[in-house]
Scaffold this active site. Structure first.
Site, mmCIF file in Angstrom:
data_model
loop_
_atom_site.group_PDB
_atom_site.id
_atom_site.type_symbol
_atom_site.label_atom_id
_atom_site.label_comp_id
_atom_site.label_asym_id
_atom_site.label_seq_id
_atom_site.Cartn_x
_atom_site.Cartn_y
_atom_site.Cartn_z
ATOM 1 N N GLU A 1 -15.802 39.258 -31.975
ATOM 2 C CA GLU A 1 -15.877 38.011 -31.102
ATOM 3 C C GLU A 1 -14.631 37.308 -31.072
ATOM 4 O O GLU A 1 -14.225 36.668 -30.039
ATOM 5 C CB GLU A 1 -16.953 37.046 -31.850
ATOM 6 C CG GLU A 1 -18.313 37.513 -31.445
ATOM 7 C CD GLU A 1 -19.491 37.565 -32.500
ATOM 8 O OE1 GLU A 1 -20.695 38.001 -32.453
ATOM 9 O OE2 GLU A 1 -19.268 36.606 -33.622
ATOM 10 N N ASN B 1 -22.922 36.716 -41.943
ATOM 11 C CA ASN B 1 -22.032 36.273 -41.160
ATOM 12 C C ASN B 1 -22.941 35.219 -40.540
ATOM 13 O O ASN B 1 -23.579 35.491 -39.372
ATOM 14 C CB ASN B 1 -21.413 37.049 -40.440
ATOM 15 C CG ASN B 1 -20.227 36.401 -39.444
ATOM 16 O OD1 ASN B 1 -20.371 35.163 -39.456
ATOM 17 N ND2 ASN B 1 -19.773 37.191 -38.476
ATOM 18 N N HIS C 1 -13.186 40.064 -36.677
ATOM 19 C CA HIS C 1 -14.438 40.180 -36.143
ATOM 20 C C HIS C 1 -14.283 40.349 -34.621
ATOM 21 O O HIS C 1 -13.433 39.735 -33.935
ATOM 22 C CB HIS C 1 -15.443 38.753 -36.224
ATOM 23 C CG HIS C 1 -16.946 39.311 -36.117
ATOM 24 N ND1 HIS C 1 -17.277 39.270 -34.532
ATOM 25 C CD2 HIS C 1 -17.805 39.463 -36.765
ATOM 26 C CE1 HIS C 1 -18.791 39.372 -34.544
ATOM 27 N NE2 HIS C 1 -18.853 39.817 -36.067
ATOM 28 N N LYS D 1 -21.870 32.756 -38.338
ATOM 29 C CA LYS D 1 -21.204 32.632 -36.979
ATOM 30 C C LYS D 1 -21.382 31.260 -36.729
ATOM 31 O O LYS D 1 -21.197 30.329 -37.897
ATOM 32 C CB LYS D 1 -21.801 33.731 -35.887
ATOM 33 C CG LYS D 1 -21.681 35.013 -36.427
ATOM 34 C CD LYS D 1 -22.278 35.861 -35.244
ATOM 35 C CE LYS D 1 -21.868 37.429 -35.549
ATOM 36 N NZ LYS D 1 -22.191 38.404 -34.360
ATOM 37 N N GLY E 1 -25.677 41.574 -31.751
ATOM 38 C CA GLY E 1 -26.672 40.731 -31.189
ATOM 39 C C GLY E 1 -27.307 41.309 -30.327
ATOM 40 O O GLY E 1 -27.947 40.470 -29.468
ATOM 41 N N GLU F 1 -18.178 47.536 -37.059
ATOM 42 C CA GLU F 1 -19.557 46.774 -36.470
ATOM 43 C C GLU F 1 -19.080 47.344 -34.849
ATOM 44 O O GLU F 1 -18.251 46.605 -34.027
ATOM 45 C CB GLU F 1 -19.160 45.427 -36.421
ATOM 46 C CG GLU F 1 -19.261 44.626 -37.957
ATOM 47 C CD GLU F 1 -19.702 43.183 -37.873
ATOM 48 O OE1 GLU F 1 -18.958 42.417 -37.406
ATOM 49 O OE2 GLU F 1 -20.702 42.860 -38.338
ATOM 50 N N SER G 1 -26.850 44.389 -35.538
ATOM 51 C CA SER G 1 -28.322 44.187 -35.342
ATOM 52 C C SER G 1 -29.013 44.920 -36.748
ATOM 53 O O SER G 1 -30.050 45.408 -36.509
ATOM 54 C CB SER G 1 -28.943 45.213 -34.233
ATOM 55 O OG SER G 1 -28.648 44.605 -32.739
HETATM 56 O O1 LIG Z 1 -21.348 40.364 -35.973
HETATM 57 C C1 LIG Z 1 -22.230 40.824 -36.952
HETATM 58 C C2 LIG Z 1 -22.070 40.482 -38.331
HETATM 59 O O2 LIG Z 1 -20.454 40.172 -38.348
HETATM 60 C C3 LIG Z 1 -23.369 41.262 -36.678
HETATM 61 O O3 LIG Z 1 -24.503 40.517 -35.820
HETATM 62 P P1 LIG Z 1 -25.929 40.926 -35.604
HETATM 63 O O4 LIG Z 1 -26.375 41.221 -36.966
HETATM 64 O O5 LIG Z 1 -26.567 39.474 -35.094
HETATM 65 O O6 LIG Z 1 -25.971 42.002 -34.804
#
Ligand SMILES: O=C(CO)COP(=O)(O)O
Length: 249
Positions: free
Chosen positions: A96, A10, A94, A12, A172, A166, A212
């Site tokens: 976010e 992803n 997601h 993002k 992150g 997740e 992560s």
């Molecule tokens: O949100 C994520 C994948 O969709 C995970 O992000 P990170 O791997 O940067 O923690």
């Protein structure tokens, strides 16, 4: 029947044409585990570029889709438009979008239904916040998120879903879930699949971990019986993403 290992990347809201071209070219020229299904998800603006460059064995996912077929929804993208762009996957729910954009369980479920009805496969994201975990509500939260989707989807439609657990507190932050934490929740999700959908879904729907994930921790996580792969954020932008794809070889 063993579940095929699945690794999603992803991106993002990261990258431009030049950097995304570099990422895809690196993937194309790398030796990838043929037993791992790989799907990468660039920003919407670069979906057609990514699809045109990526090896056909690599899937391409949008990072979102709207629940309506077309109309006056400024800024949104429809299932039909993704299919027209030869995009077969979409990431939905997601954290976010749940936390920042306030998308509800019901809206996310409707989008998932619309995507699958329209022929897309879905990476369905769930996960708890740190506050919810510390209040021992993790299973309650992921169950609530899954139940919303179960109200919309037929039993058969779960064949088009990859569930991505997740934990928000791991995204992150560098604070990856322990193998025990990941396995515990993945096993609970698999139990939910058996109880709420059916035994076929329990055996076949892939449950992947995100938060992560790196080339340093992926191998240990991949040893867990109910960890069927990963949804990778930051590390998907780096050459080390190949090591995560190859976590089981
Ligand atoms: O949100 C994520 C994948 O969709 C995970 O992000 P990170 O791997 O940067 O923690």
């Amino acid at each position: 029947m063993p579940r095929q290992f699945f690794v999603g990347g992803n991106f993002k809201m990261n990258g431009v044409a030049e950097s995304i071209t570099g990422i895809v070219n690196n993937l194309n020229s790398s030796k990838l585990d043929p037993n791992t299904e790989v799907v990468i998800s660039p920003p919407a603006l670069y979906l057609t570029l990514t699809r045109s460059l990526a090896d056909p064995k690599i899937g391409v996912a949008a990072q979102n889709v709207f629940d309506k077929p077309n109309g006056a929804f400024t800024g949104e993208i429809s299932v039909e438009q993704l299919k027209d762009a030869k995009i077969d996957w979409v990431v939905i729910g997601h954290s976010e979008r749940r936390v920042i954009l306030k998308e509800t369980d019901e809206f996310i479920a409707r989008k998932t239904k619309a995507a699958i009805d329209g022929g897309l496969s879905v990476i369905f994201c769930i996960g708890e916040t740190l506050e919810e975990r510390e209040a021992n509500k993790t299973i309650e939260v992921v169950t609530r998120q899954l139940n919303a989707a179960a109200k919309e989807l037929s039993k058969e439609q779960w064949a088009k879903v990859v569930i991505a657990y997740e934990p928000v507190w791991a995204i992150g932050t560098g604070k990856v879930a322990t193998t025990e934490q990941a396995q515990e929740v993945h096993a609970a999700i698999r139990e939910w699949l058996g109880k709420t959908i059916d035994s076929h879904a329990q055996e076949t729907v892939r449950v992947i971990y995100g938060g992560s994930v790196s080339e340093k921790n992926c191998r240990e996580l991949a040893t867990q019986p109910d960890v069927d792969g990963f949804l990778v954020g930051g590390a998907s932008l780096k050459p080390a993403f190949v090591d995560i794809v190859n976590a089981r070889i």
